[in-house]
Design a protein around this motif. Structure first.
Motif, short mmCIF file in Angstrom:
data_model
loop_
_atom_site.label_atom_id
_atom_site.label_comp_id
_atom_site.label_asym_id
_atom_site.label_seq_id
_atom_site.Cartn_x
_atom_site.Cartn_y
_atom_site.Cartn_z
N UNK A 9 0.82 -1.22 0.00
CA UNK A 9 0.00 0.00 0.00
C UNK A 9 0.84 1.26 0.00
N UNK A 10 0.37 2.29 -0.66
CA UNK A 10 1.12 3.54 -0.73
C UNK A 10 1.17 4.30 0.60
N UNK A 11 0.31 3.93 1.55
CA UNK A 11 0.31 4.62 2.85
C UNK A 11 1.59 4.35 3.66
N UNK A 12 2.39 3.39 3.24
CA UNK A 12 3.67 3.12 3.92
C UNK A 12 4.72 4.18 3.59
N UNK A 51 6.87 10.83 -12.51
CA UNK A 51 7.49 9.49 -12.56
C UNK A 51 8.10 9.25 -11.19
N UNK A 52 7.76 8.15 -10.55
CA UNK A 52 8.18 7.90 -9.17
C UNK A 52 9.22 6.79 -9.06
N UNK A 53 10.09 6.96 -8.08
CA UNK A 53 10.98 5.91 -7.62
C UNK A 53 10.63 5.68 -6.16
N UNK A 54 10.43 4.45 -5.78
CA UNK A 54 10.02 4.07 -4.43
C UNK A 54 11.18 3.38 -3.75
N UNK A 55 11.35 3.63 -2.44
CA UNK A 55 12.42 2.95 -1.74
C UNK A 55 12.48 3.29 -0.27
N UNK A 56 13.63 2.91 0.31
CA UNK A 56 13.84 3.11 1.75
C UNK A 56 15.21 3.71 1.98
N UNK A 57 15.26 4.70 2.89
CA UNK A 57 16.52 5.24 3.41
C UNK A 57 16.45 5.06 4.92
N UNK A 58 17.34 4.27 5.46
CA UNK A 58 17.28 3.97 6.90
C UNK A 58 15.96 3.30 7.21
N UNK A 60 13.05 4.81 6.87
CA UNK A 60 12.00 5.61 6.25
C UNK A 60 11.76 5.19 4.80
N UNK A 61 10.50 4.86 4.51
CA UNK A 61 10.10 4.61 3.13
C UNK A 61 9.84 5.96 2.48
N UNK A 62 10.46 6.17 1.32
CA UNK A 62 10.33 7.46 0.66
C UNK A 62 9.94 7.25 -0.81
N UNK A 90 -0.94 10.35 1.97
CA UNK A 90 -0.31 9.94 3.23
C UNK A 90 1.04 10.63 3.46
N UNK A 91 1.54 11.37 2.49
CA UNK A 91 2.83 12.05 2.65
C UNK A 91 2.72 13.08 3.76
N UNK A 92 3.64 12.99 4.74
CA UNK A 92 3.66 13.93 5.88
C UNK A 92 4.69 15.02 5.69
#
Length: 168
Positions: A9-12, A51-58, A60-62, A90-92
């Motif tokens: 889900x994109x809410x992550x 155009x999106x790139x999805x991933x994780x830094x530490x 945090x999913x970004x 869901x972006x804070x």
């Protein structure tokens, strides 16, 4: 090639990283500890051309987006951010990461270099960042401030306070 991890889900994803230039996007993508596939259930808003790139830094999913190639400025940045938020409510926290070509050096104690992270801090009635094109040239080589950007989100100001305390 190992298949990319897919979140359910994109809410992550609660942090958005917007890059102005393609080389800055390449740097953002290189910072990912892990790249993800498009999350299950992601529905792009009809007006969203990003155009999106999805991933994780530490921890945090970004999600990473960039301005359209060759189209720069505040209008392009606002369009990119608005489209992103329409598809990802869901972006804070959203950050525009790039080269701060207009960072002043008010005194010799301010040693700001390429690669430094600079964040506006509210002061008095100002939000903390004076945008380069919000100044009006006056006679006698003087400038008058026309406006300023709003203050950063409280979550970032709290992180800034923690960093400042660490450096004390």
């Amino acid at each position: 090639m190992t298949p990319l991890k897919t979140l359910d889900g994109p809410d992550h994803y609660q942090i958005a990283w917007i890059a102005a230039l393609h080389i800055e996007r390449a740097a953002a993508e290189a910072m990912l500890d892990e790249e993800h596939a498009t999350p299950t259930g992601f529905t792009r808003h009809s007006t969203d051309a990003n155009a999106y790139t999805w991933g994780r830094v530490g921890d945090h999913n970004i999600v990473i987006a960039s301005l359209a190639s060759g189209v720069y400025g505040t209008t392009s940045a606002a369009t990119t951010a608005s489209s992103l938020l329409a598809s990802l409510p869901s972006i804070r926290v959203g950050v525009l990461v790039g080269i701060g070509g207009g960072i002043p050096r008010p005194d010799e104690e301010s040693d700001i270099r390429l690669g430094d992270v600079v964040m506006g801090q509210p002061s008095g009635r100002m939000g903390g960042v004076c945008q380069y094109d919000l100044m009006k040239a006056k006679s006698g080589d003087k400038r008058e401030r026309k406006g300023f950007l709003g203050r950063p989100p409280t979550v970032l100001l709290n992180a800034l306070s923690r960093i400042q305390a660490f450096h004390e």
